[in-house]
Motif scaffolding. Structure first.
Motif, PDB file in Angstrom:
ATOM      1  N   GLN A  75      30.402  38.309  36.050  1.00  0.00           N
ATOM      2  CA  GLN A  75      31.626  38.897  36.592  1.00  0.00           C
ATOM      3  C   GLN A  75      32.412  39.566  35.475  1.00  0.00           C
ATOM      4  O   GLN A  75      32.589  39.009  34.397  1.00  0.00           O
ATOM      5  CB  GLN A  75      32.467  37.824  37.272  1.00  0.00           C
ATOM      6  N   VAL A  76      32.887  40.788  35.769  1.00  0.00           N
ATOM      7  CA  VAL A  76      33.739  41.537  34.836  1.00  0.00           C
ATOM      8  C   VAL A  76      35.092  41.692  35.515  1.00  0.00           C
ATOM      9  O   VAL A  76      35.210  42.332  36.566  1.00  0.00           O
ATOM     10  CB  VAL A  76      33.135  42.918  34.500  1.00  0.00           C
ATOM     11  N   LEU A  77      36.113  41.107  34.926  1.00  0.00           N
ATOM     12  CA  LEU A  77      37.468  41.150  35.488  1.00  0.00           C
ATOM     13  C   LEU A  77      38.363  41.925  34.532  1.00  0.00           C
ATOM     14  O   LEU A  77      38.551  41.531  33.374  1.00  0.00           O
ATOM     15  CB  LEU A  77      37.994  39.731  35.688  1.00  0.00           C
ATOM     16  N   LEU A  78      38.903  43.041  35.022  1.00  0.00           N
ATOM     17  CA  LEU A  78      39.753  43.921  34.219  1.00  0.00           C
ATOM     18  C   LEU A  78      41.155  43.936  34.823  1.00  0.00           C
ATOM     19  O   LEU A  78      41.349  44.379  35.958  1.00  0.00           O
ATOM     20  CB  LEU A  78      39.172  45.340  34.176  1.00  0.00           C
ATOM     21  N   ASP A  79      42.131  43.482  34.046  1.00  0.00           N
ATOM     22  CA  ASP A  79      43.511  43.389  34.534  1.00  0.00           C
ATOM     23  C   ASP A  79      44.450  43.297  33.323  1.00  0.00           C
ATOM     24  O   ASP A  79      44.214  42.465  32.415  1.00  0.00           O
ATOM     25  CB  ASP A  79      43.642  42.146  35.423  1.00  0.00           C
ATOM     26  N   PRO A  80      45.501  44.117  33.213  1.00  0.00           N
ATOM     27  CA  PRO A  80      45.924  45.158  34.149  1.00  0.00           C
ATOM     28  C   PRO A  80      45.207  46.496  33.904  1.00  0.00           C
ATOM     29  O   PRO A  80      44.863  46.828  32.775  1.00  0.00           O
ATOM     30  CB  PRO A  80      47.418  45.286  33.855  1.00  0.00           C
ATOM     31  N   VAL A  81      45.014  47.242  34.962  1.00  0.00           N
ATOM     32  CA  VAL A  81      44.282  48.508  34.930  1.00  0.00           C
ATOM     33  C   VAL A  81      45.248  49.639  35.208  1.00  0.00           C
ATOM     34  O   VAL A  81      46.035  49.582  36.162  1.00  0.00           O
ATOM     35  CB  VAL A  81      43.147  48.510  35.967  1.00  0.00           C
ATOM     36  N   GLN A  82      45.197  50.654  34.356  1.00  0.00           N
ATOM     37  CA  GLN A  82      46.070  51.813  34.553  1.00  0.00           C
ATOM     38  C   GLN A  82      45.446  52.854  35.481  1.00  0.00           C
ATOM     39  O   GLN A  82      46.133  53.434  36.320  1.00  0.00           O
ATOM     40  CB  GLN A  82      46.402  52.457  33.208  1.00  0.00           C
ATOM     41  N   HIS A 108      52.565  46.196  39.329  1.00  0.00           N
ATOM     42  CA  HIS A 108      52.735  47.552  38.799  1.00  0.00           C
ATOM     43  C   HIS A 108      51.406  48.227  38.482  1.00  0.00           C
ATOM     44  O   HIS A 108      51.376  49.424  38.252  1.00  0.00           O
ATOM     45  CB  HIS A 108      53.608  47.524  37.531  1.00  0.00           C
ATOM     46  N   HIS A 109      50.346  47.456  38.428  1.00  0.00           N
ATOM     47  CA  HIS A 109      49.043  47.987  38.039  1.00  0.00           C
ATOM     48  C   HIS A 109      47.982  47.498  39.024  1.00  0.00           C
ATOM     49  O   HIS A 109      48.308  46.853  40.033  1.00  0.00           O
ATOM     50  CB  HIS A 109      48.697  47.579  36.600  1.00  0.00           C
ATOM     51  N   HIS A 110      46.741  47.780  38.682  1.00  0.00           N
ATOM     52  CA  HIS A 110      45.627  47.371  39.524  1.00  0.00           C
ATOM     53  C   HIS A 110      44.779  46.319  38.804  1.00  0.00           C
ATOM     54  O   HIS A 110      44.845  46.155  37.576  1.00  0.00           O
ATOM     55  CB  HIS A 110      44.751  48.563  39.912  1.00  0.00           C
ATOM     56  N   ARG A 111      43.980  45.651  39.603  1.00  0.00           N
ATOM     57  CA  ARG A 111      43.054  44.630  39.106  1.00  0.00           C
ATOM     58  C   ARG A 111      41.659  44.966  39.636  1.00  0.00           C
ATOM     59  O   ARG A 111      41.459  45.071  40.845  1.00  0.00           O
ATOM     60  CB  ARG A 111      43.492  43.246  39.583  1.00  0.00           C
ATOM     61  N   PHE A 133      42.728  45.483  25.196  1.00  0.00           N
ATOM     62  CA  PHE A 133      41.296  45.196  25.102  1.00  0.00           C
ATOM     63  C   PHE A 133      40.979  43.884  25.819  1.00  0.00           C
ATOM     64  O   PHE A 133      41.711  42.900  25.718  1.00  0.00           O
ATOM     65  CB  PHE A 133      40.876  45.096  23.637  1.00  0.00           C
ATOM     66  N   ILE A 134      39.876  43.889  26.566  1.00  0.00           N
ATOM     67  CA  ILE A 134      39.436  42.727  27.331  1.00  0.00           C
ATOM     68  C   ILE A 134      37.971  42.478  27.005  1.00  0.00           C
ATOM     69  O   ILE A 134      37.144  43.400  27.082  1.00  0.00           O
ATOM     70  CB  ILE A 134      39.627  42.940  28.849  1.00  0.00           C
ATOM     71  N   PHE A 135      37.659  41.273  26.635  1.00  0.00           N
ATOM     72  CA  PHE A 135      36.269  40.946  26.329  1.00  0.00           C
ATOM     73  C   PHE A 135      35.455  40.930  27.619  1.00  0.00           C
ATOM     74  O   PHE A 135      35.860  40.323  28.626  1.00  0.00           O
ATOM     75  CB  PHE A 135      36.186  39.588  25.643  1.00  0.00           C
ATOM     76  N   THR A 136      34.306  41.600  27.600  1.00  0.00           N
ATOM     77  CA  THR A 136      33.428  41.673  28.772  1.00  0.00           C
ATOM     78  C   THR A 136      32.000  41.369  28.345  1.00  0.00           C
ATOM     79  O   THR A 136      31.578  41.734  27.237  1.00  0.00           O
ATOM     80  CB  THR A 136      33.472  43.076  29.422  1.00  0.00           C
ATOM     81  N   PRO A 137      31.212  40.738  29.199  1.00  0.00           N
ATOM     82  CA  PRO A 137      29.809  40.466  28.870  1.00  0.00           C
ATOM     83  C   PRO A 137      28.969  41.740  28.975  1.00  0.00           C
ATOM     84  O   PRO A 137      29.377  42.737  29.570  1.00  0.00           O
ATOM     85  CB  PRO A 137      29.397  39.436  29.927  1.00  0.00           C
ATOM     86  N   THR A 193      26.754  44.593  42.595  1.00  0.00           N
ATOM     87  CA  THR A 193      26.706  44.159  43.993  1.00  0.00           C
ATOM     88  C   THR A 193      28.085  43.953  44.603  1.00  0.00           C
ATOM     89  O   THR A 193      28.192  43.760  45.819  1.00  0.00           O
ATOM     90  CB  THR A 193      25.915  42.842  44.105  1.00  0.00           C
ATOM     91  N   LEU A 194      29.140  43.964  43.786  1.00  0.00           N
ATOM     92  CA  LEU A 194      30.496  43.779  44.321  1.00  0.00           C
ATOM     93  C   LEU A 194      31.475  44.562  43.469  1.00  0.00           C
ATOM     94  O   LEU A 194      31.424  44.513  42.237  1.00  0.00           O
ATOM     95  CB  LEU A 194      30.879  42.290  44.330  1.00  0.00           C
ATOM     96  N   PHE A 195      32.357  45.302  44.146  1.00  0.00           N
ATOM     97  CA  PHE A 195      33.345  46.128  43.448  1.00  0.00           C
ATOM     98  C   PHE A 195      34.619  46.103  44.279  1.00  0.00           C
ATOM     99  O   PHE A 195      34.651  46.632  45.393  1.00  0.00           O
ATOM    100  CB  PHE A 195      32.805  47.551  43.292  1.00  0.00           C
ATOM    101  N   THR A 196      35.670  45.488  43.752  1.00  0.00           N
ATOM    102  CA  THR A 196      36.939  45.396  44.469  1.00  0.00           C
ATOM    103  C   THR A 196      38.074  45.857  43.574  1.00  0.00           C
ATOM    104  O   THR A 196      38.041  45.672  42.351  1.00  0.00           O
ATOM    105  CB  THR A 196      37.219  43.961  44.938  1.00  0.00           C
ATOM    106  N   ILE A 197      39.077  46.456  44.192  1.00  0.00           N
ATOM    107  CA  ILE A 197      40.301  46.891  43.505  1.00  0.00           C
ATOM    108  C   ILE A 197      41.487  46.298  44.250  1.00  0.00           C
ATOM    109  O   ILE A 197      41.685  46.582  45.439  1.00  0.00           O
ATOM    110  CB  ILE A 197      40.404  48.428  43.463  1.00  0.00           C
ATOM    111  N   ASN A 198      42.239  45.496  43.559  1.00  0.00           N
ATOM    112  CA  ASN A 198      43.418  44.857  44.145  1.00  0.00           C
ATOM    113  C   ASN A 198      44.646  45.163  43.306  1.00  0.00           C
ATOM    114  O   ASN A 198      44.562  45.818  42.250  1.00  0.00           O
ATOM    115  CB  ASN A 198      43.210  43.343  44.234  1.00  0.00           C
TER     116      ASN A 198
END
Length: 361
Positions: free
Chosen positions: A336-343, A310-313, A287-291, A299-304
């Protein structure tokens, strides 16, 4: 009578015309400098008339041959003259003056009559019984009557019954219930992704989002946002972050183009609250706290790649106003919503079988 110079340049004498010397080239390849109007010269018309009379035994008849030549010449003039030229010209056979405006009007009427044939709506209704689901859009673009047929409730009802199979499990809201006309078109389309094999394969062949650039979601407005725990997972449960995004339509500077309006009696059939909506579903390992970002624009969407390799960000940037065309992407301000690690990351259209449906549809 034509001028002497014109007769000399055409290499033609009125007395030596026969059926073998008059060719298509005399008319199709005539010198525009000599025959500016594209009309048949009077000497040529008289010679052809005389030759036709001799061949057909019409020496004493005058009306029939002149009538044929006159109609042929009128058709030629209509094809060659511009609609802007309205100067009166002397008729080659009758010697009368006919303004170009009248002939252009006659040409316009003949062209309108040769555009095509209009068939009754019943014919398009019968043809629609044999249209494949993937060809509905092509069929609707044939003409206005074909489009009108695709607006009817009977068209979507028959399309559903043609592909319905009792051995396929359908969700409760997609069961055959044709008494409810509201959102009928949306429900039939969703059902086809369960019942129709080519549509089912199309969903399975959708590539994973990390392999593509998610530019389709930019400038989308977040309508809903919720987080839920994935049931049936290990103690370190997986969490799903769901963003319901509405793709905003841009209007051109010249204004909206003319569109077809649905018949009023079929507006309920085509109602779809989820039209132009996408579901962005991001599954994380914890679980990740998000606003709260509802009502804001993505306006911005990136996957790194994540730090553990081993996972995505996933990084999402939401702002109060959309990003206008031609402007550079702003990487500052907003939430900004930052989700890491992403399956896993999924983007689902409103017709996707896993799209969270609404009870109102």
């Amino acid at each position: 009578m034509p001028k002497k110079g014109n007769r000399k340049r055409l290499k033609f004498k009125a007395g030596d015309v026969c059926s073998e010397s008059v060719t298509v080239a005399d008319y199709a390849n005539a010198d525009p400098a000599v025959v500016k109007s594209g009309r048949v010269k009077k000497a040529v018309a008289n010679a052809v008339e005389k030759e036709v009379k001799l061949l057909c035994g019409l020496e004493a008849s005058h009306g029939a041959v002149k009538e044929v030549l006159s109609s042929a010449e009128n058709a030629r003039v209509d094809a060659l003259h511009s609609s802007d030229d309205q100067e009166p010209e002397e008729d080659a056979v009758h010697g009368s003056k006919v303004p170009h405006k009248k002939k252009n009007k006659r040409r316009k009427e003949s062209s309108e009559g040769s555009d095509g044939s209009a068939y009754p709506v019943d014919i398009w209704y019968v043809i629609s019984s044999y249209i494949r689901p993937e060809d509905v859009c092509t069929f609707a673009l044939i003409c206005r009557d074909a489009w009108t047929v695709t607006c009817t409730a009977a068209f979507w009802t028959r399309l559903y019954r043609r592909h319905y199979r009792i051995d396929v499990h359908l969700p409760f809201h997609l069961q055959p219930d044709f008494e409810k006309m509201r959102c009928l078109r949306a429900r039939v389309i969703r059902s086809l992704f369960h019942l129709y094999e080519p549509f089912d394969l199309r969903v399975s062949e959708i590539p994973a989002l990390p392999e593509s650039t998610p530019t389709t979601l930019l400038n989308s407005k977040c309508l809903l946002f919720w987080v839920r725990k994935v049931p049936g997972t290990r103690p370190e449960a997986l969490w799903e972050f769901n963003f319901k995004l509405l793709k905003q339509q841009w209007r051109s500077k010249n204004g909206c183009t003319k569109t077809l309006h649905l018949p009023r009696q079929y507006e309920e059939v085509h109602t779809n609250p989820d039209s132009d909506c996408y579901m962005l579903q991001v599954t994380t390992l914890n679980f990740i706290f998000t606003p709260v970002v509802m009502g804001m624009t993505l306006t911005l969407f990136t996957i790194n790649v994540s730090a553990d390799m081993h996972h995505h960000r996933v990084r999402l940037l939401f702002q109060d106003s959309p990003l206008h065309r031609g402007k550079k992407k702003v990487d500052q301000g907003g939430l900004q919503v930052l989700l890491d690690p992403v399956q896993s990351v999924k983007v689902m259209n409103w017709w996707h079988p896993q799209y969270p449906f609404s009870l109102y549809t």
